[in-house]
Motif scaffolding. Structure first.
Motif, PDB file in Angstrom:
ATOM      1  N   GLY A 188       0.836  -1.189   0.000  1.00 22.16           N
ATOM      2  CA  GLY A 188       0.000   0.000   0.000  1.00 22.16           C
ATOM      3  C   GLY A 188       0.870   1.239   0.000  1.00 22.16           C
ATOM      4  O   GLY A 188       2.049   1.193   0.379  1.00 22.16           O
ATOM      5  N   SER A 238      -1.460   6.882  11.341  1.00 25.91           N
ATOM      6  CA  SER A 238      -2.484   5.897  11.011  1.00 25.91           C
ATOM      7  C   SER A 238      -3.025   5.236  12.271  1.00 25.91           C
ATOM      8  O   SER A 238      -2.270   4.900  13.184  1.00 25.91           O
ATOM      9  CB  SER A 238      -1.905   4.837  10.077  1.00 25.91           C
ATOM     10  OG  SER A 238      -2.822   3.782   9.894  1.00 25.91           O
ATOM     11  N   LEU A 246      -2.859   8.448   3.157  1.00 23.69           N
ATOM     12  CA  LEU A 246      -3.256   7.093   2.803  1.00 23.69           C
ATOM     13  C   LEU A 246      -4.692   7.036   2.298  1.00 23.69           C
ATOM     14  O   LEU A 246      -5.094   6.055   1.684  1.00 23.69           O
ATOM     15  CB  LEU A 246      -3.096   6.161   4.007  1.00 23.69           C
ATOM     16  CG  LEU A 246      -1.672   5.983   4.538  1.00 23.69           C
ATOM     17  CD1 LEU A 246      -1.665   5.003   5.710  1.00 23.69           C
ATOM     18  CD2 LEU A 246      -0.727   5.500   3.449  1.00 23.69           C
ATOM     19  N   ASN A 247      -5.481   8.089   2.565  1.00 18.25           N
ATOM     20  CA  ASN A 247      -6.830   8.125   2.011  1.00 18.25           C
ATOM     21  C   ASN A 247      -7.148   9.536   1.515  1.00 18.25           C
ATOM     22  O   ASN A 247      -6.502  10.515   1.883  1.00 18.25           O
ATOM     23  CB  ASN A 247      -7.879   7.644   3.019  1.00 18.25           C
ATOM     24  CG  ASN A 247      -7.886   8.472   4.293  1.00 18.25           C
ATOM     25  OD1 ASN A 247      -7.742   9.688   4.275  1.00 18.25           O
ATOM     26  ND2 ASN A 247      -8.068   7.804   5.426  1.00 18.25           N
ATOM     27  N   TRP A 272      -2.833   3.504  -2.698  1.00 15.44           N
ATOM     28  CA  TRP A 272      -2.968   2.073  -3.027  1.00 15.44           C
ATOM     29  C   TRP A 272      -3.401   1.377  -1.754  1.00 15.44           C
ATOM     30  O   TRP A 272      -2.633   1.269  -0.792  1.00 15.44           O
ATOM     31  CB  TRP A 272      -1.639   1.569  -3.565  1.00 15.44           C
ATOM     32  CG  TRP A 272      -1.475   0.087  -3.660  1.00 15.44           C
ATOM     33  CD1 TRP A 272      -2.439  -0.855  -3.838  1.00 15.44           C
ATOM     34  CD2 TRP A 272      -0.229  -0.627  -3.604  1.00 15.44           C
ATOM     35  NE1 TRP A 272      -1.883  -2.116  -3.892  1.00 15.44           N
ATOM     36  CE2 TRP A 272      -0.530  -2.006  -3.750  1.00 15.44           C
ATOM     37  CE3 TRP A 272       1.102  -0.242  -3.458  1.00 15.44           C
ATOM     38  CZ2 TRP A 272       0.456  -2.981  -3.733  1.00 15.44           C
ATOM     39  CZ3 TRP A 272       2.083  -1.212  -3.439  1.00 15.44           C
ATOM     40  CH2 TRP A 272       1.754  -2.569  -3.588  1.00 15.44           C
ATOM     41  N   GLN A 273      -4.659   0.934  -1.738  1.00 18.10           N
ATOM     42  CA  GLN A 273      -5.206   0.318  -0.538  1.00 18.10           C
ATOM     43  C   GLN A 273      -4.709  -1.128  -0.407  1.00 18.10           C
ATOM     44  O   GLN A 273      -4.729  -1.890  -1.375  1.00 18.10           O
ATOM     45  CB  GLN A 273      -6.732   0.335  -0.591  1.00 18.10           C
ATOM     46  CG  GLN A 273      -7.323   1.727  -0.541  1.00 18.10           C
ATOM     47  CD  GLN A 273      -6.974   2.467   0.729  1.00 18.10           C
ATOM     48  OE1 GLN A 273      -7.038   1.914   1.825  1.00 18.10           O
ATOM     49  NE2 GLN A 273      -6.577   3.728   0.597  1.00 18.10           N
ATOM     50  N   ASP A 311      -4.327  -5.077   0.119  1.00 14.10           N
ATOM     51  CA  ASP A 311      -5.182  -6.234  -0.143  1.00 14.10           C
ATOM     52  C   ASP A 311      -4.677  -7.406   0.698  1.00 14.10           C
ATOM     53  O   ASP A 311      -3.700  -8.061   0.343  1.00 14.10           O
ATOM     54  CB  ASP A 311      -5.146  -6.592  -1.629  1.00 14.10           C
ATOM     55  CG  ASP A 311      -5.955  -7.852  -1.944  1.00 14.10           C
ATOM     56  OD1 ASP A 311      -6.690  -8.325  -1.051  1.00 14.10           O
ATOM     57  OD2 ASP A 311      -5.837  -8.360  -3.077  1.00 14.10           O
TER      58      ASP A 311
END
Length: 492
Positions: A179, A335, A367-368, A399-400, A402
């Motif tokens: 990410g 975060s 990050l968002n 990039w989230q 996974d």
């Protein structure tokens, strides 16, 4: 040829040496792209250049591995152009001069370009070495990653057939990234409102130098000093003396690098120079104590200069000084989901005085999108209060992660098999192109890894030699163990 060509893996270092010899700063990748194209075509490899200038090279699978899932190896062709103040280097014409320094490779007085030149060299070495076993292979080399991600923005659907993307643009051996942060540029202009230089004034140039600088994402949480923010503090000191006038201010050169140097051209009566010098000396002592062990070589310098033909009016001088001091900079939020990861940050990267205006550029990361927009709005609010115009450009998504990623599990297992260590899985607070790729190719399974690179985006950049060897071993082994494409197997 230089001494680095004797390092192992030989092919990778030989390619990196060649890359160092071809100037390729952001926006000037044509020469290196042409060299790579000519080299690939001489080997009989298919090449495609897309509409924005990205290069795609295809190599058939190793015999017997045709049913493996297709892999895209990815790197960017540009490098960050940064040089020490005492180094005369034209990045559009002069080669980088790499040399071995103990366990590291550095460049003489400039950025090395290991970001992302080592990853790029690794991709070319895979194409060159027929002993490397792999399935259907595509190499995607993008342009202008460092200054705007133009190549990733311009990548079109349907250009690539692979299902797995291996991004080589990470910078810590033993870490694997799944990410990254998104970002946006804040471009700020403030009209230059001028007055004549007072008749009894002399000119002095105040300079802040000797700072470490560094990557505005990766290094933003280390407490490194920003020359632009320190100069903003000094300007507020100066505004306490109404007879001192500001003619111009310049600092930093890239929005994605922490500013290492900044300067202001001042005019003042002769009898004020002593007071100003004493105040600067006090700030020098403060900064030496405040940043001890982080930025140990901060230097403040005040020297005579040529008298300018104008100065800012007092209202502009006050508003600009206040806005720069209040401008958000550094870590904004950590975060809540990943321990120790930066959620949002911003970098006051560039300040420059133009004929008609003062220009400021910040790079905001998060990050968002919500965190990115929150910091962007705060930045705009500060400068609009000063009468500035603020425009946001080049927004790109994060990039989230996974957690179900198959390529991530393969990379972790392979690393453990090779080195008896399970790497840390991380989210990087930097703008990898993977976020943009995911928007275009949502089904790609992606991972990012690379060797240890320190001081990226600064002349202190260096790459760890042994880490490059481990990066190559991991890359080769992962390619060998890519699983079969079940859809292809069923068709056969």
């Amino acid at each position: 040829m230089t001494e680095i060509t004797q390092l192992t893996p030989h092919l990778l270092w030989q390619f990196f040496n060649t890359l160092c010899s071809i100037p390729h700063p952001s926006g000037h990748e044509a020469a290196v792209r042409q060299w790579i194209t000519d080299w690939a075509q001489e080997r009989g490899l298919a090449t495609v250049q897309d509409t924005v200038g990205n290069l795609i090279i295809r190599k058939a699978a190793t015999p017997g591995m045709e049913q493996r899932q297709g892999v895209i190896l990815q790197a960017h062709m540009d490098m960050v152009p940064q040089a020490n103040a005492d180094v005369n280097h034209d990045f559009t014409k002069d080669p980088i001069q790499p040399y071995i320094d103990g366990d590291w490779v550095r460049a003489r007085g400039t950025t090395l370009g290991a970001d992302n030149g080592i990853g790029l060299a690794g991709c070319l070495a895979v194409l060159a070495d027929d002993k490397v076993q792999h399935g259907p292979l595509e190499v995607l080399l993008t342009i202008d990653e460092e200054s705007g991600m133009t190549g990733a923005f311009g990548l079109e659907p349907g250009m690539l057939q692979g299902k797995i993307l291996l991004n080589t643009d990470s910078e810590q051996d033993g870490d694997v990234y799944m990410g990254c942060a998104g970002g946006v540029d804040a471009n700020i202009t403030l009209p230059y409102l001028a007055e004549s230089v007072p008749a009894d004034h002399h000119a002095m140039r105040l300079t802040i130098k000797g700072l470490r600088g560094g990557h505005s994402g990766i290094n933003i949480d280390e407490g490194r000093a920003s020359a632009n923010k320190l100069l903003a503090e000094l300007l507020m000191d100066i505004t306490e003396h109404p007879s001192i006038r500001l003619a111009e201010i310049n600092g930093g050169s890239l929005r994605n690098a922490i500013a290492r140097e900044a300067s202001a051209l001042l005019t003042l009566p002769a009898d004020v120079k002593k007071v100003l010098s004493e105040q600067i000396a006090l700030r020098q002592l403060q900064y030496q104590q405040e940043f001890q062990g982080v930025d140990d070589f901060i230097t403040l310098e005040l020297v005579p200069a040529e008298l300018p033909h104008r100065v800012m009016n007092t209202d502009l001088q006050q508003k600009l000084s206040s806005a720069l001091l209040a401008c958000p900079h550094g870590v904004m939020e950590m975060s809540r989901d990943m321990d120790g990861a930066v959620q949002s940050s911003t970098n006051l990267g560039v300040i420059s005085t133009e004929p008609e205006h003062i220009y400021v550029q910040c790079l905001i990361r998060s990050l968002n999108d919500a965190g990115r927009d929150r910091v962007a709005n705060a930045t705009a609010a500060v400068f609009r209060l000063a009468g500035a115009h603020c425009q946001f450009d080049g927004a790109y998504p994060g990039w989230q992660p996974d957690p179900q990623s198959n390529i991530m599990r393969l990379l972790l297992d392979t690393h453990k098999e090779l080195f008896d260590v399970v790497p840390e899985v991380k989210v990087i607070h930097a703008g990898l192109e993977c976020g943009l790729f995911k928007a275009i190719y949502p089904d790609w399974d992606m991972v990012s890894f690379g060797p240890t690179i320190q001081g990226a985006h600064s002349p202190d950049e260096r790459v760890h030699i042994e880490a490059v060897s481990r990066f190559w071993q991991l890359l080769v082994r992962v390619l060998r163990h890519i699983p079969e494409d079940k859809a292809v197997s069923r068709q056969l």
